[in-house]
Write a protein that holds these residues in place. Structure first.
Motif, PDB file in Angstrom:
ATOM      1  N   LEU A  73     -11.452  10.571   1.737  1.00 28.05           N
ATOM      2  CA  LEU A  73     -11.945   9.379   2.440  1.00 28.05           C
ATOM      3  C   LEU A  73     -11.103   8.199   1.964  1.00 28.05           C
ATOM      4  N   LEU A  74     -10.411   7.558   2.926  1.00 31.09           N
ATOM      5  CA  LEU A  74      -9.462   6.501   2.580  1.00 31.09           C
ATOM      6  C   LEU A  74      -9.891   5.176   3.190  1.00 31.09           C
ATOM      7  N   PRO A  75      -9.803   4.104   2.426  1.00 35.51           N
ATOM      8  CA  PRO A  75     -10.066   2.784   3.011  1.00 35.51           C
ATOM      9  C   PRO A  75      -8.933   2.390   3.954  1.00 35.51           C
ATOM     10  N   PRO A  76      -9.182   1.480   4.859  1.00 35.87           N
ATOM     11  CA  PRO A  76      -8.144   1.103   5.840  1.00 35.87           C
ATOM     12  C   PRO A  76      -6.868   0.551   5.206  1.00 35.87           C
ATOM     13  N   ASP A  77      -7.000  -0.041   3.981  1.00 33.10           N
ATOM     14  CA  ASP A  77      -5.815  -0.644   3.365  1.00 33.10           C
ATOM     15  C   ASP A  77      -5.145   0.276   2.357  1.00 33.10           C
ATOM     16  N   HIS A  78      -5.428   1.538   2.393  1.00 37.14           N
ATOM     17  CA  HIS A  78      -4.822   2.476   1.447  1.00 37.14           C
ATOM     18  C   HIS A  78      -3.309   2.553   1.686  1.00 37.14           C
ATOM     19  N   ASP A  79      -2.556   2.936   0.606  1.00 34.62           N
ATOM     20  CA  ASP A  79      -1.081   2.934   0.750  1.00 34.62           C
ATOM     21  C   ASP A  79      -0.528   4.281   1.183  1.00 34.62           C
ATOM     22  N   LEU A  80      -1.362   5.256   1.506  1.00 33.33           N
ATOM     23  CA  LEU A  80      -0.832   6.496   2.053  1.00 33.33           C
ATOM     24  C   LEU A  80      -0.256   6.231   3.445  1.00 33.33           C
ATOM     25  N   PRO A  81       0.726   6.992   3.855  1.00 40.01           N
ATOM     26  CA  PRO A  81       1.356   6.758   5.170  1.00 40.01           C
ATOM     27  C   PRO A  81       0.361   6.831   6.315  1.00 40.01           C
ATOM     28  N   VAL A  82      -0.627   7.704   6.221  1.00 40.19           N
ATOM     29  CA  VAL A  82      -1.563   7.830   7.355  1.00 40.19           C
ATOM     30  C   VAL A  82      -2.314   6.534   7.560  1.00 40.19           C
ATOM     31  N   ALA A  83      -2.697   5.833   6.461  1.00 40.26           N
ATOM     32  CA  ALA A  83      -3.383   4.554   6.612  1.00 40.26           C
ATOM     33  C   ALA A  83      -2.466   3.516   7.226  1.00 40.26           C
ATOM     34  N   GLN A  84      -1.188   3.542   6.839  1.00 43.25           N
ATOM     35  CA  GLN A  84      -0.242   2.567   7.377  1.00 43.25           C
ATOM     36  C   GLN A  84      -0.040   2.749   8.873  1.00 43.25           C
ATOM     37  N   VAL A  85       0.090   3.995   9.325  1.00 42.08           N
ATOM     38  CA  VAL A  85       0.340   4.204  10.754  1.00 42.08           C
ATOM     39  C   VAL A  85      -0.895   3.857  11.573  1.00 42.08           C
ATOM     40  N   VAL A  86      -2.080   4.009  10.996  1.00 42.58           N
ATOM     41  CA  VAL A  86      -3.286   3.591  11.717  1.00 42.58           C
ATOM     42  C   VAL A  86      -3.316   2.084  11.852  1.00 42.58           C
ATOM     43  N   ARG A  87      -2.886   1.367  10.791  1.00 44.02           N
ATOM     44  CA  ARG A  87      -2.880  -0.093  10.855  1.00 44.02           C
ATOM     45  C   ARG A  87      -1.810  -0.610  11.811  1.00 44.02           C
ATOM     46  N   THR A  88      -0.614   0.062  11.788  1.00 47.34           N
ATOM     47  CA  THR A  88       0.520  -0.470  12.558  1.00 47.34           C
ATOM     48  C   THR A  88       0.705   0.192  13.896  1.00 47.34           C
ATOM     49  N   HIS A  89       0.058   1.342  14.110  1.00 47.93           N
ATOM     50  CA  HIS A  89       0.241   2.149  15.331  1.00 47.93           C
ATOM     51  C   HIS A  89       1.696   2.639  15.457  1.00 47.93           C
ATOM     52  N   GLN A  90       2.443   2.606  14.335  1.00 56.26           N
ATOM     53  CA  GLN A  90       3.845   3.036  14.368  1.00 56.26           C
ATOM     54  C   GLN A  90       4.036   4.231  13.425  1.00 56.26           C
ATOM     55  N   PRO A  91       4.857   5.219  13.856  1.00 52.80           N
ATOM     56  CA  PRO A  91       5.078   6.381  12.995  1.00 52.80           C
ATOM     57  C   PRO A  91       5.893   6.009  11.771  1.00 52.80           C
ATOM     58  N   VAL A  92       5.774   6.843  10.735  1.00 52.09           N
ATOM     59  CA  VAL A  92       6.534   6.665   9.491  1.00 52.09           C
ATOM     60  C   VAL A  92       7.310   7.939   9.237  1.00 52.09           C
ATOM     61  N   TYR A  93       8.639   7.788   8.958  1.00 51.28           N
ATOM     62  CA  TYR A  93       9.484   8.932   8.636  1.00 51.28           C
ATOM     63  C   TYR A  93      10.130   8.679   7.276  1.00 51.28           C
ATOM     64  N   VAL A  94       9.969   9.600   6.345  1.00 52.92           N
ATOM     65  CA  VAL A  94      10.607   9.508   5.031  1.00 52.92           C
ATOM     66  C   VAL A  94      11.439  10.777   4.869  1.00 52.92           C
ATOM     67  N   PRO A  95      12.738  10.724   5.164  1.00 49.43           N
ATOM     68  CA  PRO A  95      13.549  11.950   5.189  1.00 49.43           C
ATOM     69  C   PRO A  95      13.927  12.488   3.809  1.00 49.43           C
ATOM     70  N   THR A  96      13.932  11.616   2.758  1.00 48.22           N
ATOM     71  CA  THR A  96      14.373  12.108   1.449  1.00 48.22           C
ATOM     72  C   THR A  96      13.411  11.627   0.371  1.00 48.22           C
ATOM     73  N   GLU A  97      13.502  12.282  -0.768  1.00 48.12           N
ATOM     74  CA  GLU A  97      12.606  11.956  -1.878  1.00 48.12           C
ATOM     75  C   GLU A  97      12.886  10.575  -2.434  1.00 48.12           C
ATOM     76  N   ALA A  98      14.157  10.113  -2.254  1.00 51.88           N
ATOM     77  CA  ALA A  98      14.527   8.802  -2.782  1.00 51.88           C
ATOM     78  C   ALA A  98      13.731   7.681  -2.139  1.00 51.88           C
ATOM     79  N   GLU A  99      13.240   7.912  -0.948  1.00 54.66           N
ATOM     80  CA  GLU A  99      12.514   6.880  -0.233  1.00 54.66           C
ATOM     81  C   GLU A  99      11.008   6.912  -0.500  1.00 54.66           C
ATOM     82  N   HIS A 100      10.542   7.811  -1.408  1.00 52.96           N
ATOM     83  CA  HIS A 100       9.098   7.921  -1.678  1.00 52.96           C
ATOM     84  C   HIS A 100       8.542   6.691  -2.354  1.00 52.96           C
ATOM     85  N   GLN A 101       9.391   5.891  -2.993  1.00 48.19           N
ATOM     86  CA  GLN A 101       8.872   4.783  -3.782  1.00 48.19           C
ATOM     87  C   GLN A 101       8.083   3.787  -2.943  1.00 48.19           C
ATOM     88  N   ALA A 102       8.288   3.793  -1.666  1.00 49.90           N
ATOM     89  CA  ALA A 102       7.516   2.886  -0.796  1.00 49.90           C
ATOM     90  C   ALA A 102       6.070   3.319  -0.662  1.00 49.90           C
TER      91      ALA A 102
END
Length: 880
Positions: A73-102
């Motif tokens: 159960l995640l609050p709307p402002d959680h930093d997982l990608p699924v919460a972000q795409v629900v807030r922004t209605h935009q998909p998120v793609y992280v192709p490499t591990e180097a970009e996980h820091q976001a």
């Protein structure tokens, strides 16, 4: 280009599978499988948006369960990608591990994902949730890959919306259940969640083992929404241990029936508080009818439960008070005497009130007199036996003011009465003092004490006040009853003998017990009548009913029996005349009676019984039995009734018990059993020192008195006696130095005239031997006349008996005829059934006239199927 599948063919196949899903649960699982299959991904999850904006996990594949703890159960402002795409209605793609820091949460999960993508589930401008896909290798996510993901998520979102829209448009009932209970429609979920205060919703997916709670439900269980691990076991751990079986049983039944779930149980919050919750849910099935999940709501019903418990306790108390009042009222209404009223208070009211002691006083002039007490020692009873009305005491104050007094602790009592004459008992801690008044007149007081301090609520005080009113009415009625009963009992006792005469050769004792039920007295009586020639008449009788009329009739019968006995009538005539007297009285009452004429010298007795219980005989050897005495109808039923006489003999030391039926009749024992118990008592007494027949006359009288007490004791101990009881005991105690009885008897066989002549001769010789030559001739003549009549007319054997008692000679002739002898009228013929037949005068008529002319006294007695004709002669010259 997708490398985990077959390109567009695989994608088209996945889209077809999505479009063919008929329920949201299958749709979401298909989306995850399709995404993994087409992209060659290793893990995937779908989150849906709840009505409160929070995201909950709806489906997951390839993710270790422990990695999802705290992320179901995640609050709307959680930093997982699924919460972000629900807030922004935009998909998120992280192709490499180097970009996980976001996305720090992804790093914390240490899932092993090298690259991942998160796609919103969009329908127009509404986001229903998001899908997360993780891969274990770097991935560039080409335009084709992104198009494939977008296509599948778009189809899934629209299909989900379609299923819900189809349900709103009137689809199958299962579709409505999905919308309402599966919580896909936010408006319906909001209605459920907000239908009452402190209501939360839950969604338990059986296959994934995830239990989703909304924020409200987490708060009900005392949890922060982010701390709930969405495990079913966590829920069970929070249930009170005593209620776990109930919850598990309700769940199992709901899953088995594919129906409703309902459980009201206690939970233990994380802060230790115990709360009550009421959970309602429904099991959702897939297209094949297999249980998939359970969704529902939970309501914190603690306050309602407490209110219900308080109301239930109040109702229980109210009903208990009503039952107490009804029980006490019923019991007091059945109590007739003051003693019975006090017994109800001590035996019923005292324990019902939870009290420990009680004392009841009745007003008597200027004093209060103790009527009864419980829970007080003998010293306290003596101190409370009489209280002056002018003394300073709680009882007098309550009675003077007419209002109850309540003391909740000793200090309150001491403050009100520092120098009272009615000091409380040391172990008493609280008191209720009730004034008892009826018709505005003081009756008395009732003090109720408790061994512990206690409060008296307004309801308590009302109850005690009502009890005082009921008790006062009952005591006022009982006092009148006792006064009237004392008068009636005294009347009854006045009609009975004040004492029994002391008779040589006999020890006697009598007891009378009035019935304990009802105010009117009964008609039981007894009497001992000294008769001429040393004989004794023993009487026991019982007039029907319990009333002053019965007592008056008893007095008349007693007087009549004494008068008839004094006139010298034989037992049969005495009973016949008494019967005619009662039939002639202006009453519908009847009576039973047993009369015994006993000769103490030789123990011979003649018994007449009119519907009365059989006498009991205790032999000198200790054997006791009922005497089967021939009886007739009760007195007062048939004026023409004639009574047979039975002859018995009481050996020296034998004891006769006459009694009324009240001695052996009771509600709890059969008549025959009661008689047998009485016989056993007599046998035991015969074996005791009191039963020794060789003690002197004074000792015998005392022994018989003690036996009378033992015989009456069981009846006296009965709490309720429906009938009066009278008993008369007579024991034969002849003087061993007294001369033996002077008697002789002969038997004449049927039709034996020679034996008749021999008996006449023997009678003359016997009288001469007794020194009665002056009576020999007359006795021989009269006996010859009677024996001749018996031999010629009666048939069967004839007995001739002669007995000398002082200067009186009594001769009896017994035969087998029941015809009554009658005097022949002047001028010839007999008066009655033995009259002139065919011009001849029967000899029997002249014989009876001779007996009537020469005998001092004569008479006859029916003896069942026999009769006895007797005459008496007196030796005027003395023996010589």
């Amino acid at each position: 280009m997708m490398q985990g599948g077959d390109g567009e063919g695989s994608r088209d196949n996945a889209i077809a599978r999505l479009l063919s899903c008929t329920d949201p649960g299958t749709l979401l699982h298909t989306l995850v499988h399709a995404g993994l299959s087409d992209l060659g991904a290793r893990a995937g999850a779908v989150y849906l948006v709840q009505d409160d904006g929070w995201l909950r996990l709806a489906a997951a594949i390839g993710v270790e369960p422990h990695l999802l703890e705290g992320r179901r159960l995640l609050p709307p402002d959680h930093d997982l990608p699924v919460a972000q795409v629900v807030r922004t209605h935009q998909p998120v793609y992280v192709p490499t591990e180097a970009e996980h820091q976001a996305f720090p949460s992804v790093v914390e999960m240490k899932s092993g994902n090298v690259s991942f993508a998160a796609m919103p589930l969009l329908v127009d401008d509404r986001c229903l949730g998001a899908i997360f896909i993780g891969l274990d290798r770097p991935w560039a996510f080409s335009e084709a890959d992104r198009a494939a993901l977008f296509a599948m998520t778009a189809v899934c979102a629209h299909r989900l919306e379609h299923l819900l829209a189809f349900d709103r448009a009137g689809g199958p009932p299962d579709g409505r259940a999905v919308r309402l209970l599966d919580a896909r429609n936010r408006a319906a979920r909001l209605e459920l969640a907000m239908s009452a205060t402190a209501t939360g919703s839950f969604d338990w997916e059986f296959a994934a083992g995830t239990l989703i709670w909304d924020e409200r439900l987490c708060r009900i269980f005392g949890l922060d929404p982010g701390d709930f691990d969405e495990r079913f076991e966590t829920f069970l751990d929070a249930v009170h241990p005593d209620d776990v079986p109930l919850v598990e049983s309700a769940i199992a039944e709901a899953i088995e029936s594919r129906g409703e779930y309902r459980a009201v149980c206690r939970i233990v919050r994380t802060d230790g508080a115990i709360r009550w919750v009421d959970a309602k849910g429904r099991v959702i099935t897939d297209a094949g009818g297999r249980p998939m999940r359970m969704v529902g709501v939970t309501f914190d019903c603690t306050e309602q439960r407490l209110r219900d418990e308080r109301e239930e306790a109040h109702q229980r108390t109210r009903r208990a008070r009503e039952r107490f009042t009804l029980r006490i009222t019923r019991a007091l209404s059945q109590a007739s005497t003051v003693d019975e009223v006090v017994q109800v208070m001590t035996g019923t009211a005292l324990p019902a009130l939870g009290a420990d002691a009680l004392v009841v006083h009745l007003g008597d002039g200027g004093q209060l007199r103790l009527a009864g007490a419980a829970g007080y020692g003998e010293g306290a009873r003596e101190r409370l036996r009489t209280l002056d009305r002018s003394a300073r005491s709680p009882m007098n104050r309550a009675l003077a003011n007419g209002t109850p007094l309540f003391f909740e602790h000793p200090a309150a009592y001491a403050a009100a009465f520092p120098d009272t004459v009615a000091d409380p008992e040391p172990d008493h801690q609280a008191w209720a003092v009730l004034p008892l008044t009826a018709a505005d007149r003081p009756v008395g007081t009732c003090l109720i004490a408790f061994r512990r301090p206690r409060g008296f609520t307004p309801e308590d005080r009302t109850q005690y006040t009502a009890l005082a009113g009921i008790l006062a009415q009952s005591l006022a009625r009982a006092r009148l009853f006792d006064q009237e009963r004392r008068r009636m009992t005294e009347l009854q006792r006045v009609m009975l003998p004040r004492r029994l005469p002391e008779l040589p050769g006999l020890a006697t004792a009598a007891r009378y017990l009035p019935g304990s039920e009802g105010m009117e007295v009964g008609g039981d009586w007894y009497d001992v009548l000294p008769l001429p020639d040393g004989r004794v008449g023993l009487v026991i009788g019982d007039v029907q009913g319990h009333s002053t009329r019965a007592a008056a009739v008893m007095g008349q019968l007693r007087i009549a029996l004494r008068a008839y006995a004094a006139e010298g009538h034989d037992p049969a005539t005495l009973m016949t005349r008494t019967n005619r007297l009662l039939c002639g009285l202006d009453t519908e009452l009847f009576a039973t009676c047993c009369y015994v004429e006993l000769d103490p010298a030789d123990g011979s007795a003649r018994v007449v019984r009119a519907g009365h219980p059989h006498p009991l005989l205790l032999d000198p050897d200790g054997d006791a039995a009922e005497l089967e005495v021939t009886g007739g109808l009760p007195l007062g039923l048939d004026a023409a009734e004639e009574y047979a006489v039975s002859r018995i003999v009481l050996p020296p030391g034998a004891l006769l018990l006459l009694h009324t039926d009240g001695l052996v009749e009771s509600r709890d024992k059969e008549y025959g059993d009661a008689v047998e118990d009485l016989l056993v008592l007599l046998r035991h007494w015969a074996c005791s020192p009191d039963g020794d027949g060789h003690v002197g006359p004074s000792g015998q009288r005392h022994a018989v008195q003690r036996l009378a007490d033992r015989v009456a004791a069981p009846a006296a101990a009965r709490r309720a006696r429906e009938d009066d009881i009278a008993l008369l005991l007579v024991r034969r105690t002849p003087d061993p130095d007294a001369a033996p009885p002077v008697a002789a008897d002969w038997r004449i066989a049927a039709g034996d005239l020679r034996a008749l002549a021999d008996a006449r001769r023997d009678l003359r010789r016997q009288l001469t031997a007794w020194g009665l030559p002056s009576l020999a001739r007359d006795a021989e003549l009269l006996a010859a006349e009677l024996m001749s009549n018996a031999v010629l007319h009666a048939g069967g054997d004839v007995e001739l008996n002669a007995r000398l008692d002082g200067d009186v000679l009594r001769v009896e002739v017994l035969d087998s005829s029941r015809h009554r002898p009658r005097l022949m009228p002047e001028g010839g013929g007999l008066d009655g059934e033995d009259g002139v037949e065919d011009g001849r005068v029967p000899v029997s008529g002249r014989g009876v006239r001779l007996v009537d002319a020469y005998a001092e006294r004569w008479g006859w007695e029916p003896l069942g199927d026999r009769k006895a004709v007797w005459f008496e002669l007196r030796d005027g010259d003395g023996r010589g």
